[in-house]
Write a protein that holds these residues in place. Structure first.
Motif, PDB file in Angstrom:
ATOM      1  N   PRO A   1      -9.162   5.180  -2.466  1.00  0.00           N
ATOM      2  CA  PRO A   1      -9.576   6.196  -3.576  1.00  0.00           C
ATOM      3  C   PRO A   1      -9.080   5.737  -4.978  1.00  0.00           C
ATOM      4  CG  PRO A   1      -8.488   7.284  -1.625  1.00  0.00           C
ATOM      5  CD  PRO A   1      -8.284   6.074  -1.393  1.00  0.00           C
ATOM      6  N   SER A   2      -8.072   4.952  -5.038  1.00  0.00           N
ATOM      7  CA  SER A   2      -7.365   4.485  -6.128  1.00  0.00           C
ATOM      8  C   SER A   2      -8.138   3.126  -6.804  1.00  0.00           C
ATOM      9  CB  SER A   2      -5.796   3.980  -5.874  1.00  0.00           C
ATOM     10  OG  SER A   2      -5.270   3.435  -7.139  1.00  0.00           O
ATOM     11  N   ASP A   3      -7.941   3.128  -7.814  1.00  0.00           N
ATOM     12  CA  ASP A   3      -8.481   1.699  -8.427  1.00  0.00           C
ATOM     13  C   ASP A   3      -7.358   0.905  -9.275  1.00  0.00           C
ATOM     14  OD1 ASP A   3      -7.615   3.288 -10.725  1.00  0.00           O
ATOM     15  OD2 ASP A   3      -9.503   3.004 -11.829  1.00  0.00           O
ATOM     16  N   LYS A   4      -6.215   1.107  -8.739  1.00  0.00           N
ATOM     17  CA  LYS A   4      -4.933   0.538  -9.211  1.00  0.00           C
ATOM     18  C   LYS A   4      -4.442  -0.850  -8.636  1.00  0.00           C
ATOM     19  CE  LYS A   4      -4.378   3.949 -12.124  1.00  0.00           C
ATOM     20  NZ  LYS A   4      -4.511   3.729 -13.534  1.00  0.00           N
ATOM     21  N   PHE A   5      -5.358  -1.335  -7.632  1.00  0.00           N
ATOM     22  CA  PHE A   5      -5.069  -2.480  -6.821  1.00  0.00           C
ATOM     23  C   PHE A   5      -5.126  -3.671  -7.854  1.00  0.00           C
ATOM     24  CE2 PHE A   5      -5.510   0.023  -3.268  1.00  0.00           C
ATOM     25  CZ  PHE A   5      -4.391  -0.370  -2.374  1.00  0.00           C
ATOM     26  N   ASN A   6      -3.918  -4.591  -7.724  1.00  0.00           N
ATOM     27  CA  ASN A   6      -4.032  -5.554  -8.848  1.00  0.00           C
ATOM     28  C   ASN A   6      -3.378  -6.795  -7.980  1.00  0.00           C
ATOM     29  OD1 ASN A   6      -1.262  -5.520  -9.561  1.00  0.00           O
ATOM     30  ND2 ASN A   6      -1.745  -3.754 -10.522  1.00  0.00           N
ATOM     31  N   ALA A   7      -3.258  -8.050  -8.667  1.00  0.00           N
ATOM     32  CA  ALA A   7      -2.631  -9.213  -7.980  1.00  0.00           C
ATOM     33  C   ALA A   7      -1.154  -9.025  -7.852  1.00  0.00           C
ATOM     34  CB  ALA A   7      -2.920 -10.312  -8.934  1.00  0.00           C
ATOM     35  N   ASP A   8      -0.552  -8.225  -8.808  1.00  0.00           N
ATOM     36  CA  ASP A   8       1.030  -7.831  -8.654  1.00  0.00           C
ATOM     37  C   ASP A   8       1.130  -7.329  -7.198  1.00  0.00           C
ATOM     38  OD1 ASP A   8       1.457  -9.046 -11.132  1.00  0.00           O
ATOM     39  OD2 ASP A   8       1.358  -7.018 -12.145  1.00  0.00           O
ATOM     40  N   LEU A   9       0.371  -6.666  -6.489  1.00  0.00           N
ATOM     41  CA  LEU A   9       0.617  -5.979  -5.268  1.00  0.00           C
ATOM     42  C   LEU A   9       0.314  -6.901  -3.973  1.00  0.00           C
ATOM     43  CD1 LEU A   9      -1.101  -2.625  -6.018  1.00  0.00           C
ATOM     44  CD2 LEU A   9       1.363  -3.297  -6.185  1.00  0.00           C
ATOM     45  N   VAL A  10      -0.018  -8.161  -4.274  1.00  0.00           N
ATOM     46  CA  VAL A  10      -0.361  -9.328  -3.163  1.00  0.00           C
ATOM     47  C   VAL A  10       0.519 -10.264  -3.191  1.00  0.00           C
ATOM     48  CG1 VAL A  10      -2.251 -10.799  -2.530  1.00  0.00           C
ATOM     49  CG2 VAL A  10      -2.783  -8.702  -3.487  1.00  0.00           C
TER      50      VAL A  10
ATOM     51  N   ILE B   1       0.868  -1.218   0.017  1.00  0.00           N
ATOM     52  CA  ILE B   1      -0.108  -0.137  -0.015  1.00  0.00           C
ATOM     53  C   ILE B   1       0.934   1.249  -0.104  1.00  0.00           C
ATOM     54  CG2 ILE B   1      -1.889  -1.234   1.153  1.00  0.00           C
ATOM     55  CD1 ILE B   1      -0.942   0.076   3.858  1.00  0.00           C
ATOM     56  N   SER B   2       2.088   1.062  -0.460  1.00  0.00           N
ATOM     57  CA  SER B   2       3.005   2.008  -0.429  1.00  0.00           C
ATOM     58  C   SER B   2       2.735   3.319  -1.313  1.00  0.00           C
ATOM     59  CB  SER B   2       4.356   1.762  -0.604  1.00  0.00           C
ATOM     60  OG  SER B   2       4.639   1.041  -1.773  1.00  0.00           O
ATOM     61  N   LYS B   3       2.063   2.868  -2.595  1.00  0.00           N
ATOM     62  CA  LYS B   3       1.777   3.876  -3.514  1.00  0.00           C
ATOM     63  C   LYS B   3       0.213   4.164  -3.647  1.00  0.00           C
ATOM     64  CE  LYS B   3       5.314   2.114  -6.766  1.00  0.00           C
ATOM     65  NZ  LYS B   3       5.496   1.457  -8.133  1.00  0.00           N
ATOM     66  N   TYR B   4      -0.651   3.329  -2.836  1.00  0.00           N
ATOM     67  CA  TYR B   4      -1.911   3.638  -3.105  1.00  0.00           C
ATOM     68  C   TYR B   4      -2.624   3.298  -1.659  1.00  0.00           C
ATOM     69  CZ  TYR B   4      -0.916   2.108  -7.796  1.00  0.00           C
ATOM     70  OH  TYR B   4      -0.066   2.043  -9.274  1.00  0.00           O
TER      71      TYR B   4
END
Length: 379
Positions: A110-119, A86-89
């Motif tokens: 507020p962001s819609d940029k979360f994806n599997a690469d962040l997990v 969550i460092s960016k979003y």
């Protein structure tokens, strides 16, 4: 005891942080005291130790021991960690629900940029990073604990310490010292080398004695042993001496062989007549007792208990054609520095050990050596 085994035990325990010591369901009372002793030491080093045992019911009877490590329940759950970058979003809130087949996590951001690469998912780990067994022939001796949670015992690193033979080693680290009657003696040897100060702890000494008494007297129940321990004096030097004097059947047989060949050598020192003991050992003495020359060092102190009070020393000459020809000499009140130089001998645990030529006869060597000892007394 083999130094490599002590080092293996030390290095294994040193690298562990959370240790499980399971007690066998059958004849587990014999190892309970040893487990309590080693657990006490490990806890003092900041380690988390659990003794898995059904003997919790003895809590009131065993008040002279620290039972805080005993549990009748094994921690069997595995903890996995799900991490989200969550460092960016930024994340404002989080919730989850569980269905029959899924765990669903909801992130409010507020962001819609979360994806599997962040997990990322960190694989689960068992609550123990080492299992330590004492006098346990195989995993099945642990009974229900192993039957219910075999994966924990089979997949967790382990070390087996035993005075009984383990025909089919189940651990990647196995220490078998079958010259002892109990793993308590192995633990005691370990403490003397790596944690000598712990011998001042009465909980540790009483724990070892609990196991030793049960191991050496198969007719005693745990309850009778507790009564016996309560009658012991509070002199822990006496107890430590008792621990050090426990010997195996093979060692007792070797002592018998030494006594069978015993002679007494008269010497005169400062106008007074005195004497020391002299004995010989041959190949068959070792083969019949299943011992080696190294066992002489182990039993030397014990040997003096069987000698007359006026005996001032002991000299043993060995003719073991299979391996070596050696002499063992212990004269506590005699300066043996000149003898050591003349014989090119070395001290092993207070015993002067020397070699003599393989071509020499044991009887001739014994006579020559005794003459040198007598001369040393008269200097």
């Amino acid at each position: 005891m083999i130094d490599n085994n002590l080092e293996l035990i030390h290095n294994t325990l040193k690298s562990a942080h959370s240790i499980l010591i399971p007690i066998p369901e059958i004849q587990g009372a014999e190892t309970l005291g040893s487990a309590l002793a080693i657990a006490r030491i490990l806890q003092s080093e900041g380690k988390n130790v659990t003794i898995l045992s059904s003997y919790v019911y003895l809590q009131n009877s065993l008040q002279f021991l620290d039972l805080s490590a005993i549990s009748s329940v094994i921690q069997s759950t595995v903890e996995s960690i799900i991490s989200i970058d969550i460092s960016k979003y930024p994340v404002e809130s989080i919730k989850y629900d569980i269905t029959d087949s899924q765990l669903r996590i909801y992130l409010h951001s507020p962001s819609d940029k979360f994806n599997a690469d962040l997990v990322s998912i960190q694989p689960g780990q068992y609550p123990y990073d080492l299992i330590l067994t004492l006098d346990t022939k195989n995993w099945t001796k642990l009974g229900n604990a192993f039957l219910q949670y075999p994966h924990i015992f089979l997949e967790t690193p382990s070390i087996a310490i035993s005075s009984i033979d383990i025909p089919h080693p189940y651990s990647e680290r196995t220490v078998v010292e079958n010259q002892y009657t109990s793993s308590a003696e192995i633990i005691f040897e370990y403490i003397k080398v790596y944690s000598r100060h712990s011998l001042a702890d009465k909980n540790i000494i009483n724990g070892l004695l609990l196991s030793l008494i049960l191991a050496n007297n198969k007719n005693l129940s745990l309850e009778k042993t507790i009564i016996k321990l309560r009658e012991l004096p509070n002199d822990y030097e006496v107890i430590i001496h008792a621990l050090e004097s426990i010997i195996s059947d093979n060692h007792l047989l070797l002592i018998g062989r030494i006594l069978a060949h015993l002679e007494f050598i008269q010497v005169e020192k400062v106008g007074q007549n005195t004497r020391y003991a002299y004995s010989k050992l041959f190949v068959h003495d070792f083969s019949k007792t299943n011992t080696t020359e190294q066992d002489i060092i182990i039993i030397y102190r014990e040997l003096f208990k069987y000698l007359p009070k006026d005996i001032i020393g002991l000299h043993i000459v060995v003719d073991n054609a299979k391996s070596s020809k050696q002499g063992y000499l212990n004269m506590p009140n005699l300066d043996m520095s000149n003898l050591q130089l003349a014989l090119e001998g070395e001290y092993q645990e207070g015993i002067l050990v020397y070699n003599y030529a393989s071509s020499e006869d044991i009887h001739t060597t014994g006579k020559e050596m005794n003459n040198k000892i007598i001369e040393a007394f008269q200097l």
